[in-house]
Design a protein around this motif. Structure first.
Motif, PDB file in Angstrom:
ATOM      1  N   GLY A  56       0.818  -1.214   0.000  1.00  0.00           N
ATOM      2  CA  GLY A  56       0.000   0.000   0.000  1.00  0.00           C
ATOM      3  C   GLY A  56       0.849   1.260   0.000  1.00  0.00           C
ATOM      4  O   GLY A  56       0.591   2.206  -0.741  1.00  0.00           O
ATOM      5  N   LYS A  57       1.886   1.266   0.822  1.00  0.00           N
ATOM      6  CA  LYS A  57       2.765   2.435   0.896  1.00  0.00           C
ATOM      7  C   LYS A  57       3.532   2.655  -0.397  1.00  0.00           C
ATOM      8  O   LYS A  57       3.897   3.779  -0.718  1.00  0.00           O
ATOM      9  N   SER A  58       3.761   1.585  -1.151  1.00  0.00           N
ATOM     10  CA  SER A  58       4.515   1.728  -2.399  1.00  0.00           C
ATOM     11  C   SER A  58       3.741   2.542  -3.434  1.00  0.00           C
ATOM     12  O   SER A  58       4.329   3.049  -4.385  1.00  0.00           O
ATOM     13  N   HIS A  59       2.440   2.687  -3.238  1.00  0.00           N
ATOM     14  CA  HIS A  59       1.610   3.453  -4.168  1.00  0.00           C
ATOM     15  C   HIS A  59       1.409   4.899  -3.684  1.00  0.00           C
ATOM     16  O   HIS A  59       0.769   5.690  -4.359  1.00  0.00           O
ATOM     17  N   SER A  60       1.966   5.210  -2.536  1.00  0.00           N
ATOM     18  CA  SER A  60       1.776   6.517  -1.924  1.00  0.00           C
ATOM     19  C   SER A  60       2.735   7.552  -2.508  1.00  0.00           C
ATOM     20  O   SER A  60       3.828   7.229  -2.951  1.00  0.00           O
ATOM     21  N   HIS A  61       2.311   8.780  -2.462  1.00  0.00           N
ATOM     22  CA  HIS A  61       3.181   9.896  -2.847  1.00  0.00           C
ATOM     23  C   HIS A  61       3.847  10.491  -1.614  1.00  0.00           C
ATOM     24  O   HIS A  61       4.389  11.588  -1.664  1.00  0.00           O
ATOM     25  N   GLY A  62       3.759   9.763  -0.519  1.00  0.00           N
ATOM     26  CA  GLY A  62       4.393  10.224   0.714  1.00  0.00           C
ATOM     27  C   GLY A  62       3.399  10.856   1.659  1.00  0.00           C
ATOM     28  O   GLY A  62       2.241  11.084   1.341  1.00  0.00           O
ATOM     29  N   GLU A  63       3.882  11.126   2.851  1.00  0.00           N
ATOM     30  CA  GLU A  63       3.074  11.733   3.890  1.00  0.00           C
ATOM     31  C   GLU A  63       2.806  13.189   3.544  1.00  0.00           C
ATOM     32  O   GLU A  63       3.657  13.889   2.997  1.00  0.00           O
ATOM     33  N   ASP A  64       1.631  13.660   3.857  1.00  0.00           N
ATOM     34  CA  ASP A  64       1.267  15.061   3.638  1.00  0.00           C
ATOM     35  C   ASP A  64       2.112  15.918   4.573  1.00  0.00           C
ATOM     36  O   ASP A  64       2.097  15.741   5.784  1.00  0.00           O
ATOM     37  N   ARG A  65       2.866  16.847   4.023  1.00  0.00           N
ATOM     38  CA  ARG A  65       3.759  17.669   4.838  1.00  0.00           C
ATOM     39  C   ARG A  65       2.996  18.491   5.870  1.00  0.00           C
ATOM     40  O   ARG A  65       3.532  18.831   6.920  1.00  0.00           O
ATOM     41  N   LEU A  66       1.723  18.783   5.603  1.00  0.00           N
ATOM     42  CA  LEU A  66       0.931  19.532   6.575  1.00  0.00           C
ATOM     43  C   LEU A  66       0.612  18.677   7.798  1.00  0.00           C
ATOM     44  O   LEU A  66       0.441  19.199   8.896  1.00  0.00           O
ATOM     45  N   LEU A  67       0.569  17.369   7.630  1.00  0.00           N
ATOM     46  CA  LEU A  67       0.297  16.480   8.758  1.00  0.00           C
ATOM     47  C   LEU A  67       1.523  16.288   9.628  1.00  0.00           C
ATOM     48  O   LEU A  67       1.410  15.983  10.805  1.00  0.00           O
ATOM     49  N   LYS A  68       2.705  16.461   9.068  1.00  0.00           N
ATOM     50  CA  LYS A  68       3.939  16.264   9.815  1.00  0.00           C
ATOM     51  C   LYS A  68       4.333  17.505  10.611  1.00  0.00           C
ATOM     52  O   LYS A  68       5.314  17.492  11.317  1.00  0.00           O
ATOM     53  N   GLY A  69       3.614  18.576  10.462  1.00  0.00           N
ATOM     54  CA  GLY A  69       3.932  19.790  11.187  1.00  0.00           C
ATOM     55  C   GLY A  69       5.031  20.605  10.540  1.00  0.00           C
ATOM     56  O   GLY A  69       5.556  21.523  11.128  1.00  0.00           O
ATOM     57  N   GLY A  70       5.380  20.243   9.292  1.00  0.00           N
ATOM     58  CA  GLY A  70       6.442  20.944   8.604  1.00  0.00           C
ATOM     59  C   GLY A  70       6.020  22.260   7.991  1.00  0.00           C
ATOM     60  O   GLY A  70       6.838  23.063   7.597  1.00  0.00           O
ATOM     61  N   ALA A  71       4.754  22.474   7.918  1.00  0.00           N
ATOM     62  CA  ALA A  71       4.235  23.716   7.339  1.00  0.00           C
ATOM     63  C   ALA A  71       2.848  23.978   7.924  1.00  0.00           C
ATOM     64  O   ALA A  71       2.191  23.073   8.403  1.00  0.00           O
TER      65      ALA A  71
END
Length: 76
Positions: A56-71
């Motif tokens: 499942g993760k192999s199809h992901s475009h990665g974690e949403d940067r807004l969820l990680k607190g990066g922005a």
């Protein structure tokens, strides 16, 4: 009655999801289901579950940067 296509941002699905997750959180079943999940991850199906997670993760475009607190969302 057929399901109406609301396109991206399906408000009906979001409303149903929010209602159902709130009901589950209030149901008193959370701790029991968490224990079941932990047992499953330590049991005979653990390898298959991890493999499915990797797939499942192999199809992901990665974690949403807004969820990680990066922005932070800007006020527009």
């Amino acid at each position: 009655m057929g399901q109406r296509n609301e396109g991206e941002g399906n408000k009906t699905a979001a409303r149903e999801y929010n209602r159902d997750t709130t009901e589950f959180a209030k149901s008193g079943q959370v701790e029991g289901k968490a224990r079941e999940a932990k047992q499953a991850m330590e049991g005979k199906d653990a390898d298959a579950m991890r493999k499915a997670e990797r797939e499942g993760k192999s199809h992901s475009h990665g974690e949403d940067r807004l969820l990680k607190g990066g922005a932070h969302k800007s006020a527009e």
